[in-house]
Design an enzyme around this catalytic site. Structure first.
Site, mmCIF file in Angstrom:
data_model
loop_
_atom_site.group_PDB
_atom_site.id
_atom_site.type_symbol
_atom_site.label_atom_id
_atom_site.label_comp_id
_atom_site.label_asym_id
_atom_site.label_seq_id
_atom_site.Cartn_x
_atom_site.Cartn_y
_atom_site.Cartn_z
ATOM 1 N N GLY A 100 0.830 -1.195 0.000
ATOM 2 C CA GLY A 100 0.000 0.000 0.000
ATOM 3 C C GLY A 100 0.863 1.243 0.000
ATOM 4 N N GLN A 126 3.127 9.911 1.095
ATOM 5 C CA GLN A 126 4.377 9.172 1.250
ATOM 6 C C GLN A 126 5.358 9.447 0.112
ATOM 7 O OE1 GLN A 126 2.238 5.265 2.195
ATOM 8 N NE2 GLN A 126 4.207 5.088 3.260
ATOM 9 N N CYS A 136 5.724 -0.003 7.629
ATOM 10 C CA CYS A 136 5.409 1.125 6.764
ATOM 11 C C CYS A 136 6.632 1.489 5.939
ATOM 12 C CB CYS A 136 4.974 2.312 7.618
ATOM 13 S SG CYS A 136 4.530 3.778 6.681
ATOM 14 N N LEU A 137 6.424 1.756 4.666
ATOM 15 C CA LEU A 137 7.533 2.140 3.797
ATOM 16 C C LEU A 137 8.192 3.440 4.251
ATOM 17 C CD1 LEU A 137 5.917 1.282 0.334
ATOM 18 C CD2 LEU A 137 7.615 -0.061 1.620
ATOM 19 N N HIS A 167 -4.750 1.732 7.335
ATOM 20 C CA HIS A 167 -3.380 2.229 7.423
ATOM 21 C C HIS A 167 -3.162 3.358 6.405
ATOM 22 C CE1 HIS A 167 1.098 1.509 7.942
ATOM 23 N NE2 HIS A 167 1.070 2.181 6.805
ATOM 24 N N GLU A 168 -3.570 3.123 5.153
ATOM 25 C CA GLU A 168 -3.341 4.125 4.104
ATOM 26 C C GLU A 168 -4.219 5.355 4.290
ATOM 27 O OE1 GLU A 168 -0.685 3.817 2.531
ATOM 28 O OE2 GLU A 168 -0.397 1.682 2.935
ATOM 29 N N HIS A 183 -2.700 7.681 6.701
ATOM 30 C CA HIS A 183 -1.661 8.533 6.107
ATOM 31 C C HIS A 183 -2.250 9.837 5.572
ATOM 32 C CE1 HIS A 183 2.180 6.500 6.227
ATOM 33 N NE2 HIS A 183 1.657 5.366 5.778
#
Length: 147
Positions: free
Chosen positions: A46, A51, A88-89, A130-131, A134
């Site tokens: 995701g 991000q 998380c990236l 989660h996304e 963000h």
């Protein structure tokens, strides 16, 4: 399409509420294509536009070759509870247990501007939450599960 650098924790864009997308253009669609390419390259499941430094309410998710792109997503229904490990990236190398809803229904726009709803459970529900977090400047480390 392009692969964008992924912004890391400490970058202010990750803590800023993203702006609603007012109009879906070819530029928006190209951005979504690049978000998928960036996510696959990372690799991740995701990615949210903040991000990659773009303060727009756009997310992409792909679990098992089922790509989802949502513009201006909102959770319209939620129930149950699940605790699971997340990473998380934007926070490389960190993982933690996070409590999320077991089921969520999310409404948003597809790349053609049509309203869609996605009903999800388990990992997809977790990824959507989660996304979407963000987009509101919330990171998973803000929600670490405490027994």
């Amino acid at each position: 399409m392009a692969i964008y650098p992924i912004r890391k924790i400490g970058d202010p864009v990750l803590r800023t509420k993203a702006k609603e997308v007012k109009e879906i253009t070819n530029k928006t669609r190209k951005l979504i294509d690049s978000m998928f390419e960036t996510m696959y390259d990372a690799p991740g499941i995701g990615l949210a536009a903040p991000q990659i430094g773009i303060s727009k309410r756009i997310i992409v998710i792909d679990l098992d070759d089922n790509p989802i792109a949502l513009i201006n997503p909102v959770i319209v229904e939620k129930q149950g509870s699940q605790v699971g490990e997340e990473g998380c990236l934007s926070i490389p190398g960190e993982r933690a247990l996070v409590e999320r809803y077991q089921f969520v229904k999310v409404r948003g726009l597809d790349i053609n501007g049509r309203e869609i709803e996605i009903e999800s459970e388990d990992l997809l529900a977790r990824a959507l939450q989660h996304e979407i977090d963000h987009l509101d400047g919330i990171l998973f480390i803000d929600k670490i599960y405490k027994e």
